[in-house]
Enzyme design. Structure first.
Site, mmCIF file in Angstrom:
data_model
loop_
_atom_site.group_PDB
_atom_site.id
_atom_site.type_symbol
_atom_site.label_atom_id
_atom_site.label_comp_id
_atom_site.label_asym_id
_atom_site.label_seq_id
_atom_site.Cartn_x
_atom_site.Cartn_y
_atom_site.Cartn_z
ATOM 1 N N ASN A 20 54.641 85.025 60.128
ATOM 2 C CA ASN A 20 53.497 85.911 60.338
ATOM 3 C C ASN A 20 52.457 85.867 59.232
ATOM 4 O O ASN A 20 51.565 86.724 59.179
ATOM 5 C CB ASN A 20 54.000 87.337 60.551
ATOM 6 C CG ASN A 20 54.747 87.477 61.853
ATOM 7 O OD1 ASN A 20 54.504 86.723 62.793
ATOM 8 N ND2 ASN A 20 55.671 88.413 61.915
ATOM 9 N N GLY A 51 55.522 95.435 58.292
ATOM 10 C CA GLY A 51 56.413 95.874 59.355
ATOM 11 C C GLY A 51 57.179 94.760 60.032
ATOM 12 O O GLY A 51 58.190 95.016 60.697
ATOM 13 N N ASP A 52 56.718 93.534 59.887
ATOM 14 C CA ASP A 52 57.448 92.360 60.379
ATOM 15 C C ASP A 52 57.022 91.182 59.499
ATOM 16 O O ASP A 52 56.363 90.254 59.950
ATOM 17 C CB ASP A 52 57.133 92.075 61.847
ATOM 18 C CG ASP A 52 57.994 90.944 62.424
ATOM 19 O OD1 ASP A 52 58.871 90.434 61.699
ATOM 20 O OD2 ASP A 52 57.778 90.570 63.596
ATOM 21 N N ALA A 53 57.408 91.265 58.238
ATOM 22 C CA ALA A 53 56.911 90.322 57.233
ATOM 23 C C ALA A 53 57.667 89.000 57.213
ATOM 24 O O ALA A 53 57.644 88.290 56.207
ATOM 25 C CB ALA A 53 56.962 90.973 55.853
#
Length: 241
Positions: free
Chosen positions: A172, A166-168
């Site tokens: 992260n 979802g926020d690659a």
């Protein structure tokens, strides 16, 4: 999103959560949220409440995903009328955008690509209670007042349904000292979607963090050939929402 420079005022809530531990600011996001590292092995996230994703959602998703992958252990989570916060136990390893890895971009990019594939292979979409597909993202964008171009309402067919990060973006993923991806952070938007939704953003973010020339290297490390149509669509969707 960036590493804070200079003096960073520490919110009162963060001071209370630190319980006397020394605080070092390590990250600032685009909506004014801050992340601090304590000297006793914790991270404290604090920021304004936001419709796109919440720290309560992140805590819930990390608890679910921890059955299959390595994610931070939640120590505390809460909110008030305007802000929210999340305290997690520190994990070993360094972010893929730590200066050590910025100086070694090929190693870092390959590690992020292979770690993303490992996440997609490990998490079971049939057991995931959240969605991050196009319909859900368009609805979320509408709720936040975003006018998404009409062409983005007609997505490509799904190549492979997975549980997406979802926020690659590359910051992260955490890497160990050998350059192996070992954990994932910032999972507030985790949910089922086509794997290219993650691949598109992860590969695009290499240019923001390492400079041009690494997008296809990440995709190669993930283990697929670049799908230019899906890459273009999901990058445009990311920018629009």
């Amino acid at each position: 999103m960036s590493i804070p420079l200079g003096d960073v005022p520490i919110p009162e809530r963060v001071l209370a959560l630190a319980r006397g531990a020394a605080l070092t600011p390590v990250w600032e996001n685009g909506i004014g949220g801050l992340t601090f590292r304590t000297d006793d092995g914790r991270f404290v996230k604090w920021g304004p409440r936001h419709l796109e994703a919440s720290m309560a959602a992140e805590a819930e998703r990390m608890g679910w995903a921890s059955t299959w992958i390595t994610v931070p252990r939640v120590l505390a989570q809460g909110e008030d009328r305007t802000h929210e916060w999340l305290v997690t136990a520190a994990l070993p390893g360094r972010s893929a955008v730590d200066p050590h890895w910025i100086a070694r971009p090929e190693i870092a990019v390959r590690a992020v690509g292979s770690a993303l594939r490992a996440l997609h292979d490990a998490l079971p979409p049939e057991r995931c209670p959240w969605g991050w597909g196009v319909t859900a993202r368009l609805a979320n964008a509408a709720e936040r007042g975003f006018a998404v171009p009409e062409r983005l309402h007609d997505p490509p067919s799904i190549d492979r349904l997975v549980v997406c990060h979802g926020d690659a973006c590359v910051p992260n993923t955490l890497l160990d000292d050998t350059g192996r991806g070992i954990a994932h952070v910032d999972l507030a938007a985790l949910g089922t979607a086509d794997r290219w939704a993650d691949i598109a953003v992860a590969s695009m973010s290499t240019e923001w963090n390492y400079g041009p020339g690494y997008e296809d290297l990440l995709i190669e490390a993930y283990g697929v050939e670049p799908d230019r149509e899906r890459l273009a669509y999901y990058r445009d969707l990311w920018d629009a929402t």
